[in-house]
Design an enzyme around this catalytic site. Structure first.
Site, PDB file in Angstrom:
ATOM      1  N   GLY A  74       2.271  -2.201   2.738  1.00 40.18           N
ATOM      2  CA  GLY A  74       1.275  -3.132   2.212  1.00 40.18           C
ATOM      3  C   GLY A  74       1.875  -4.154   1.272  1.00 40.18           C
ATOM      4  O   GLY A  74       1.561  -5.350   1.329  1.00 40.18           O
ATOM      5  N   CYS A  75       2.763  -3.711   0.412  1.00 37.63           N
ATOM      6  CA  CYS A  75       3.387  -4.622  -0.560  1.00 37.63           C
ATOM      7  C   CYS A  75       4.307  -5.611   0.134  1.00 37.63           C
ATOM      8  O   CYS A  75       4.406  -6.779  -0.260  1.00 37.63           O
ATOM      9  CB  CYS A  75       4.130  -3.826  -1.626  1.00 37.63           C
ATOM     10  SG  CYS A  75       3.000  -2.803  -2.604  1.00 37.63           S
TER      11      CYS A  75
END
Length: 158
Positions: free
Chosen positions: A46-47
């Site tokens: 996600g990051c």
């Protein structure tokens, strides 16, 4: 309960190290608009999605007068590896003590897979030219976030 910043609040100032060995002080950027986003951990799916999305949109955001700062609790060394691996162009800042994360309300209790845990709350802020919070978004989704942010700011999509 973590205190959350609201539009109109004075943006808490900070000075943090970058992955390139420099430091960035928020108040030094007055006169321009700054997107400050907090993310849990470099090199996670996600990051990575979010950081690459900001990097892909950086030129268009700069053209609209925005500086983008990504802040995590990662060390500068890990951030340097993240930058190199993903060819990131945004400024990455390290807050290993979590002081800035906490002050901005981006560290505290959150739900993760149905459980309440303490950690980094994925959050994005827009700081206006006078150093005030223009937009505060907590618990944002990584995928599609930059497009939503651009829409929220009234910017054309890239």
């Amino acid at each position: 309960m973590t205190t959350r910043l609201q539009p109109g609040d004075k943006a808490p100032d900070f000075t943090l190290p970058t992955d390139t060995g420099e430091t960035v002080t928020l108040s030094d950027l007055r006169g321009g608009r700054v997107i400050v986003y907090f993310y849990p951990t470099a090199m996670t799916p996600g990051c990575t999605t979010q950081a690459c999305d900001f990097s892909d949109n950086l030129d268009a955001l700069k053209a609209e007068g925005y500086t983008v700062l990504g802040i995590s609790k990662d060390t500068t060394e890990k951030l340097a590896k993240f930058r190199a691996k993903e060819n990131l162009t945004i400024t990455l800042l390290s807050d290993v003590d979590r002081d800035v994360l906490t002050t901005w309300g981006a560290f505290g209790e959150k739900k993760l897979y149905g459980k309440v845990v303490e950690g980094v709350i994925r959050s994005t802020f827009v700081v206006d030219a006078d150093g005030r919070i223009e937009l505060a978004q907590y618990n944002v989704k990584a995928a599609g976030h930059v497009a939503k942010l651009r829409k929220d700011l009234g910017l054309e999509t890239a």
